[in-house]
Scaffold this active site. Structure first.
Site, PDB file in Angstrom:
ATOM      1  CB  CYS A   9      -1.009   0.042   1.379  1.00  0.00           C
ATOM      2  SG  CYS A   9      -2.483   1.091   1.062  1.00  0.00           S
ATOM      3  CG  ASP A 131      -3.264   0.187  10.035  1.00  0.00           C
ATOM      4  OD1 ASP A 131      -2.742  -0.490  10.669  1.00  0.00           O
ATOM      5  OD2 ASP A 131      -4.522   0.830   9.990  1.00  0.00           O
TER       6      ASP A 131
HETATM    7  O1  LIG Z   1      -0.692   4.519   4.440  1.00  0.00           O
HETATM    8  C1  LIG Z   1      -0.857   5.573   4.815  1.00  0.00           C
HETATM    9  O2  LIG Z   1      -0.485   7.233   5.124  1.00  0.00           O
HETATM   10  C2  LIG Z   1      -2.487   5.601   5.311  1.00  0.00           C
HETATM   11  C3  LIG Z   1      -3.644   7.156   5.193  1.00  0.00           C
HETATM   12  C4  LIG Z   1      -4.518   7.303   5.227  1.00  0.00           C
HETATM   13  C5  LIG Z   1      -5.392   6.045   5.954  1.00  0.00           C
HETATM   14  C6  LIG Z   1      -4.485   4.107   5.384  1.00  0.00           C
HETATM   15  C7  LIG Z   1      -2.814   4.571   5.444  1.00  0.00           C
HETATM   16  N1  LIG Z   1      -2.426   3.658   4.820  1.00  0.00           N
HETATM   17  C8  LIG Z   1      -2.645   2.636   5.369  1.00  0.00           C
HETATM   18  O3  LIG Z   1      -2.572   1.774   6.847  1.00  0.00           O
HETATM   19  C9  LIG Z   1      -2.439   0.333   6.936  1.00  0.00           C
HETATM   20  C10 LIG Z   1      -0.825  -0.420   7.533  1.00  0.00           C
HETATM   21  O4  LIG Z   1      -0.121   0.779   7.261  1.00  0.00           O
HETATM   22  P1  LIG Z   1       1.628   0.564   8.191  1.00  0.00           P
HETATM   23  O5  LIG Z   1       2.256  -0.976   6.874  1.00  0.00           O
HETATM   24  O6  LIG Z   1       1.531   0.247   9.305  1.00  0.00           O
HETATM   25  O7  LIG Z   1       2.275   2.170   7.890  1.00  0.00           O
HETATM   26  C11 LIG Z   1      -2.786  -0.189   5.942  1.00  0.00           C
HETATM   27  O8  LIG Z   1      -3.413  -1.139   5.806  1.00  0.00           O
HETATM   28  C12 LIG Z   1      -2.803   1.229   5.418  1.00  0.00           C
HETATM   29  O9  LIG Z   1      -3.571   0.882   3.986  1.00  0.00           O
END
Ligand SMILES: O=C(O)c1ccccc1N[C@@H]1O[C@H](COP(=O)(O)O)[C@@H](O)[C@H]1O
Length: 229
Positions: A9, A131
């Site tokens: 992502c 998450d």
């Molecule tokens: O990644 C982003 O900037 C974000 C912004 C707003 C909502 C969701 C976002 N990302 C999502 O966050 C999780 C976990 O990320 P990480 O691996 O802990 O960095 C993932 O599901 C992204 O889709």
């Protein structure tokens, strides 16, 4: 061989999207949340996202279903991830507006008891995503869930584990919980929106070495028991 859905992502660059898709991931994610560091506007997504050869997931946060619909139609996104406080009714409405576009509802988990929220979404989304909760940021925080606590819960739909996963901790996470998929953002990047292809490669190598096959689609929805069964 068990299948694992793997989503990377926070993609912002066409060259990285193509390279990561070619490594064999299941899906790429694009952040449609204004004022966040990996944000891409509809015009910035148009013209290249739609032609990528994997599932293309738009990540939204408390945006109106009509806004999401316009976004999907303008960009070629093929699935939506709802990362805010979207209600089951919002998810249902989105299904009416966007038939054939799978919906992933993200739940930001503070305590095991928060998993109880999941049951309200059984009829209106295809997949859940868990998450970690962060008081100031909606996602992409690099914060992990408590996997051993999570292992004590259960979910009524196929689900994706997110939150602070990286090539170094994925083995530990998957030894404690058994999701249908994983989602990584900050754990495979150099800086927000700039992915580290070496880390993505290391992640996939680890997963394959553990005997997983990488899924080419979202996991099928588990049929719910009927009143007579
Ligand atoms: O990644 C982003 O900037 C974000 C912004 C707003 C909502 C969701 C976002 N990302 C999502 O966050 C999780 C976990 O990320 P990480 O691996 O802990 O960095 C993932 O599901 C992204 O889709």
């Amino acid at each position: 061989m068990s299948q694992l859905f793997v989503k990377i992502c926070g993609i912002t660059r066409p060259d990285q999207a193509e390279a990561i898709a070619a490594l064999g991931v299941s899906a790429l994610g694009f952040i449609a949340v204004p004022n966040t560091p990996r944000y891409l506007s509809p015009s910035a997504m148009a013209g290249w996202v739609g032609s990528l050869p994997v599932l293309k997931v738009g990540v939204f946060l408390d945006q109106d279903p009509h806004t999401i619909t316009t976004w999907v139609e303008a960009t070629g996104i093929t699935a939506v991830q709802l990362h805010g406080q979207e209600s089951p009714e919002d998810c249902h409405r989105l299904g009416e507006l966007l038939p054939g576009i799978p919906r992933i509802k993200a739940l930001r988990i503070r305590h095991l008891a928060d998993l109880a929220l999941a049951s309200a979404y059984t009829g209106c989304v295809e997949t859940l995503l868990l998450d970690a909760y962060h008081p100031q940021q909606a996602g992409g925080t690099g914060q992990t869930l408590n996997w051993s606590e999570l292992a004590q819960g259960s979910l009524p739909l196929p689900w994706i584990l997110a939150g602070g996963l990286n090539p170094d901790n994925i083995g530990q996470a998957l030894s404690q919980v058994t999701p249908n998929g994983i989602d990584l953002s900050s754990g495979v990047e150099v800086k927000p929106g700039d992915k580290d292809l070496g880390k993505v490669q290391a992640l996939l190598q680890h997963i394959r070495s553990q005997g997983w096959e990488i899924a080419t689609a979202l996991p099928p929805r588990i049929p719910l028991p009927t009143a007579t069964s």
